[in-house]
Design a protein around this motif. Structure first.
Motif, PDB file in Angstrom:
ATOM      1  N   HIS A 193      -7.676   6.482  -4.369  1.00 15.35           N
ATOM      2  CA  HIS A 193      -8.111   6.181  -3.004  1.00 15.35           C
ATOM      3  C   HIS A 193      -8.363   4.672  -2.968  1.00 15.35           C
ATOM      4  CE1 HIS A 193     -10.423   5.975   0.681  1.00 15.35           C
ATOM      5  NE2 HIS A 193     -10.035   7.222   0.948  1.00 15.35           N
ATOM      6  N   ALA A 194      -7.883   4.002  -1.940  1.00 15.08           N
ATOM      7  CA  ALA A 194      -8.080   2.556  -1.819  1.00 15.08           C
ATOM      8  C   ALA A 194      -9.563   2.230  -1.723  1.00 15.08           C
ATOM      9  CB  ALA A 194      -7.346   2.032  -0.586  1.00 15.08           C
ATOM     10  N   PHE A 195      -9.924   1.069  -2.261  1.00  9.79           N
ATOM     11  CA  PHE A 195     -11.293   0.596  -2.110  1.00  9.79           C
ATOM     12  C   PHE A 195     -11.328  -0.443  -0.989  1.00  9.79           C
ATOM     13  CE2 PHE A 195      -9.329  -1.759  -5.608  1.00  9.79           C
ATOM     14  CZ  PHE A 195      -9.534  -3.083  -5.238  1.00  9.79           C
ATOM     15  N   ASN A 196     -12.503  -0.728  -0.493  1.00  6.74           N
ATOM     16  CA  ASN A 196     -12.719  -1.711   0.584  1.00  6.74           C
ATOM     17  C   ASN A 196     -12.016  -1.350   1.888  1.00  6.74           C
ATOM     18  OD1 ASN A 196     -14.253  -3.152  -1.219  1.00  6.74           O
ATOM     19  ND2 ASN A 196     -12.701  -4.681  -1.631  1.00  6.74           N
ATOM     20  N   THR A 197     -11.788  -0.080   2.124  1.00  3.74           N
ATOM     21  CA  THR A 197     -11.130   0.331   3.362  1.00  3.74           C
ATOM     22  C   THR A 197     -12.093   1.094   4.263  1.00  3.74           C
ATOM     23  OG1 THR A 197      -9.290   1.563   4.331  1.00  3.74           O
ATOM     24  CG2 THR A 197     -10.242   2.479   2.319  1.00  3.74           C
ATOM     25  N   VAL A 198     -11.828   1.031   5.549  1.00  2.00           N
ATOM     26  CA  VAL A 198     -12.580   1.843   6.503  1.00  2.00           C
ATOM     27  C   VAL A 198     -11.800   3.107   6.858  1.00  2.00           C
ATOM     28  CG1 VAL A 198     -13.828  -0.141   7.448  1.00  2.00           C
ATOM     29  CG2 VAL A 198     -11.708   0.619   8.551  1.00  2.00           C
ATOM     30  N   VAL A 199     -10.626   3.277   6.274  1.00  2.00           N
ATOM     31  CA  VAL A 199      -9.757   4.409   6.590  1.00  2.00           C
ATOM     32  C   VAL A 199      -9.900   5.494   5.519  1.00  2.00           C
ATOM     33  CG1 VAL A 199      -7.386   5.162   7.010  1.00  2.00           C
ATOM     34  CG2 VAL A 199      -8.114   2.870   7.740  1.00  2.00           C
ATOM     35  N   PRO A 200     -10.547   6.613   5.841  1.00  2.00           N
ATOM     36  CA  PRO A 200     -10.621   7.706   4.869  1.00  2.00           C
ATOM     37  C   PRO A 200      -9.215   8.232   4.578  1.00  2.00           C
ATOM     38  CG  PRO A 200     -12.149   8.051   6.706  1.00  2.00           C
ATOM     39  CD  PRO A 200     -11.250   6.916   7.088  1.00  2.00           C
ATOM     40  N   GLY A 201      -8.912   8.379   3.299  1.00  2.00           N
ATOM     41  CA  GLY A 201      -7.606   8.888   2.906  1.00  2.00           C
ATOM     42  C   GLY A 201      -6.557   7.812   2.668  1.00  2.00           C
ATOM     43  N   TRP A 202      -6.916   6.546   2.742  1.00  2.00           N
ATOM     44  CA  TRP A 202      -5.965   5.461   2.417  1.00  2.00           C
ATOM     45  C   TRP A 202      -5.714   5.552   0.919  1.00  2.00           C
ATOM     46  CZ3 TRP A 202      -5.711   0.303   5.300  1.00  2.00           C
ATOM     47  CH2 TRP A 202      -4.810  -0.575   4.702  1.00  2.00           C
ATOM     48  N   LEU A 203      -4.510   5.911   0.563  1.00  2.00           N
ATOM     49  CA  LEU A 203      -4.165   6.129  -0.844  1.00  2.00           C
ATOM     50  C   LEU A 203      -3.326   4.995  -1.403  1.00  2.00           C
ATOM     51  CD1 LEU A 203      -3.207   9.908  -0.638  1.00  2.00           C
ATOM     52  CD2 LEU A 203      -5.432   8.896  -1.213  1.00  2.00           C
TER      53      LEU A 203
END
Length: 173
Positions: free
Chosen positions: A52-62
């Motif tokens: 899962h990406a870090f520093n994102t506001v998008v849940p599920g950004w892979l």
């Protein structure tokens, strides 16, 4: 590491098959594979690991990462390339099912300092995403204030949900 995560990684992994490079974020995580949190190792196979990406506001950004150091797409092996095709579609379908997104973006640049290791962003694009964040503008959502970002606990929960969605993926562990 939680008992469920130990069981998830119970399949033997041959460390000698993975080449890593110093000063590479993805390689440093691969070197810690057995101790990675669910968000850093959502699912994996012999060629790819999903985080899962870090520093994102998008849940599920892979982020889909090769398990060995690769600096350019043309350097993928045929086996890695074949698995890549399947992973991109399977992850997109799982995100659609889990988030209800209108589509997923699949993006690869690998240009940032310390992140030259090939990796593919697989981003759920919700129907109500603001126009300025569509297309390449989605990367602005990695620059939001910390209080707006997906927390580590939220990313771990998403990882567990995605594992459940992907349990039928060929070769996924």
């Amino acid at each position: 590491m939680a008992e469920a995560d130990r069981a998830f990684r119970s399949a033997p992994v041959l460390r000698s098959q993975f080449m890593t490079t110093p000063d590479c974020y993805a390689c440093s995580k691969e070197a810690e594979f057995d101790d990675l949190s669910p968000r850093e190792c959502v699912v994996y196979d012999q060629h790819w690991r999903v985080a899962h990406a870090f520093n994102t506001v998008v849940p599920g950004w892979l982020v889909l990462l090769p398990r060995r150091h690769v600096a350019a797409v043309h350097d993928l092996t045929n086996a890695e390339a074949s698995a890549l095709e399947v992973w991109q579609v399977k992850l997109s379908r799982a995100l659609r099912s889990m988030t209800g997104c209108a589509k997923t973006y699949v993006v690869q640049f690998a240009e940032a300092e310390g992140f030259a290791h090939v990796h593919f962003h697989i981003v759920p694009r919700m129907a109500d995403l603001q126009p300025e964040h569509r297309g390449p503008g989605v990367f602005e959502l990695l620059r939001r204030p910390e209080q707006e970002r997906v927390t580590a606990d939220q990313a771990d929960q998403i990882a567990h949900s995605l594992r459940a969605q992907l349990h039928g993926h060929p070769n996924a562990q």
